[in-house]
Write a protein that holds these residues in place. Sequence first.
Motif, PDB file in Angstrom:
ATOM      1  N   UNK A   1       0.825  -1.209   0.000  1.00 20.84           N
ATOM      2  CA  UNK A   1       0.000   0.000   0.000  1.00 20.84           C
ATOM      3  C   UNK A   1       0.862   1.263   0.000  1.00 20.84           C
ATOM      4  N   UNK A   2       0.383   2.288  -0.702  1.00 23.82           N
ATOM      5  CA  UNK A   2       1.110   3.548  -0.805  1.00 23.82           C
ATOM      6  C   UNK A   2       0.354   4.640  -0.061  1.00 23.82           C
ATOM      7  N   UNK A   3       1.058   5.686   0.294  1.00 21.64           N
ATOM      8  CA  UNK A   3       0.464   6.826   0.988  1.00 21.64           C
ATOM      9  C   UNK A   3       0.302   7.967  -0.001  1.00 21.64           C
ATOM     10  N   UNK A   4      -0.940   8.408  -0.205  1.00 18.82           N
ATOM     11  CA  UNK A   4      -1.237   9.561  -1.068  1.00 18.82           C
ATOM     12  C   UNK A   4      -0.636   9.425  -2.462  1.00 18.82           C
ATOM     13  N   UNK A   5      -0.542   8.196  -2.958  1.00 14.22           N
ATOM     14  CA  UNK A   5      -0.046   7.985  -4.311  1.00 14.22           C
ATOM     15  C   UNK A   5       1.450   8.161  -4.475  1.00 14.22           C
ATOM     16  N   UNK A   6       2.178   8.364  -3.369  1.00 15.10           N
ATOM     17  CA  UNK A   6       3.633   8.513  -3.458  1.00 15.10           C
ATOM     18  C   UNK A   6       4.243   7.144  -3.759  1.00 15.10           C
ATOM     19  N   UNK A   7       4.912   7.032  -4.904  1.00 14.63           N
ATOM     20  CA  UNK A   7       5.409   5.721  -5.328  1.00 14.63           C
ATOM     21  C   UNK A   7       6.906   5.674  -5.625  1.00 14.63           C
ATOM     22  N   UNK A   8       7.597   6.811  -5.542  1.00 17.88           N
ATOM     23  CA  UNK A   8       9.047   6.815  -5.715  1.00 17.88           C
ATOM     24  C   UNK A   8       9.679   7.699  -4.641  1.00 17.88           C
ATOM     25  N   UNK A   9      10.952   7.499  -4.419  1.00 13.83           N
ATOM     26  CA  UNK A   9      11.698   8.316  -3.465  1.00 13.83           C
ATOM     27  C   UNK A   9      13.163   8.326  -3.866  1.00 13.83           C
ATOM     28  N   UNK A  10      13.873   9.270  -3.315  1.00 11.70           N
ATOM     29  CA  UNK A  10      15.320   9.364  -3.535  1.00 11.70           C
ATOM     30  C   UNK A  10      15.987   9.700  -2.205  1.00 11.70           C
ATOM     31  N   UNK A  11      16.996   8.925  -1.862  1.00 11.89           N
ATOM     32  CA  UNK A  11      17.811   9.181  -0.684  1.00 11.89           C
ATOM     33  C   UNK A  11      19.184   9.611  -1.179  1.00 11.89           C
ATOM     34  N   UNK A  12      19.654  10.785  -0.736  1.00  9.00           N
ATOM     35  CA  UNK A  12      20.927  11.319  -1.208  1.00  9.00           C
ATOM     36  C   UNK A  12      21.793  11.728  -0.035  1.00  9.00           C
ATOM     37  N   UNK A  13      23.090  11.412  -0.117  1.00  8.05           N
ATOM     38  CA  UNK A  13      24.054  11.823   0.901  1.00  8.05           C
ATOM     39  C   UNK A  13      25.127  12.667   0.236  1.00  8.05           C
ATOM     40  N   UNK A  14      25.330  13.882   0.769  1.00  5.18           N
ATOM     41  CA  UNK A  14      26.249  14.830   0.148  1.00  5.18           C
ATOM     42  C   UNK A  14      27.383  15.131   1.113  1.00  5.18           C
ATOM     43  N   UNK A  15      28.648  15.085   0.657  1.00  2.61           N
ATOM     44  CA  UNK A  15      29.786  15.252   1.554  1.00  2.61           C
ATOM     45  C   UNK A  15      29.865  16.591   2.286  1.00  2.61           C
ATOM     46  N   UNK A  16      29.148  17.613   1.824  1.00  3.55           N
ATOM     47  CA  UNK A  16      29.125  18.877   2.573  1.00  3.55           C
ATOM     48  C   UNK A  16      28.514  18.690   3.962  1.00  3.55           C
ATOM     49  N   UNK A  17      27.739  17.608   4.126  1.00  7.79           N
ATOM     50  CA  UNK A  17      27.082  17.363   5.397  1.00  7.79           C
ATOM     51  C   UNK A  17      25.581  17.468   5.294  1.00  7.79           C
ATOM     52  N   UNK A  18      25.023  17.034   4.161  1.00  9.79           N
ATOM     53  CA  UNK A  18      23.579  17.072   3.942  1.00  9.79           C
ATOM     54  C   UNK A  18      23.063  15.665   3.649  1.00  9.79           C
TER      55      UNK A  18
END
Length: 348
Positions: free
Chosen positions: A153-170
Amino acid sequence: MLTKMDSLYTERYRANSRVVEIASTTDEELGPLKLLPGTWKNTDRLNGRGWNMIALPFAEEGGALDYRLLVNQFNEEIKFSLVDKRVPNRGIDIGEPGVRGDSTNTDQLVVTLDYEQMISQIAADDFPKSGLAGDPELAIHHEPGLFLHMGEPRIDGINIARLASIPHGNSALALGRFLTTDQPARIEDISGLPIGAFPAPPEGEEVDVEALLERAYLAPYKHFHDNRFEGLFDPVSPNALLNALPTNVANNTVLFLDTKLDRAGVHNIPFVERQADVSEMTATFWILELEGGEDEPELLLAYTQTVMLEFFPRRDGEPGLIKWPHVSINVMEKVEEATPEKPTMPGY
């Protein structure tokens, strides 16, 4: 002793058992991410199609400005290699209170595709001049992360995501949705001008950009608006160069991602929070299958990404800090599939 329901659930669990393997473009479980596995880069025919703009706090010696505008032209290589399939998120629907046996398992299965992005600049300039723009071939970005395709089951039709790690500290989590079409990419015209650095026009009136650029505080933007970086890039309209994308499109998979959706967001280390807080990120990716000729690419990956940095008090009378758009765009082509012999990035 297993009941019939227990047995069915056990069979379903085994059928959906988790597996990590080299990603393949034949894997239907990847859904909208199916064409991504492998290597994408700026080849000779797409050399220098990456452009970037970012405003940064800067104390100009003897000057009136407290920031500089940095622009880059770059080449990029991004590799999608491993797929982690049927990652289980456990859940339960407890049904009606007091009704025995009315609960059901509502596990969600997620497919994740890892990526690693490397960007090196071709040319760079800033205004006011700082001496910090950097040389050609300078590595200006490195980002490991994951793209996710969520099952029901999905929440509010959200079906993709992106997880990003950036060396600046984000660390960013962007949520979104995808669509597929046979139409060419539709490029939204966006503004690269800071939000809150000048009063908004009266309600119902459009912003007069040319008049706005006469304000002394926006001199860096006027400089590159009047003198396009490398004769092409205008940070006032940073998406403009994406309008040269091909129109001979057979299929177009569009990924819309936004850190402002639901419980997504960006987290930063303390220094970043206090100096130039990264507050939000939006990105659109176009995976384009082309009806190309013999000497044309078959697959293109294009994107526009806007990251908002917040620093210095707003100048329009509103509370909070000025939002400075940090915009990156690029167009790459597929050059190699992921294979067991080349699952990672030995060239880096």
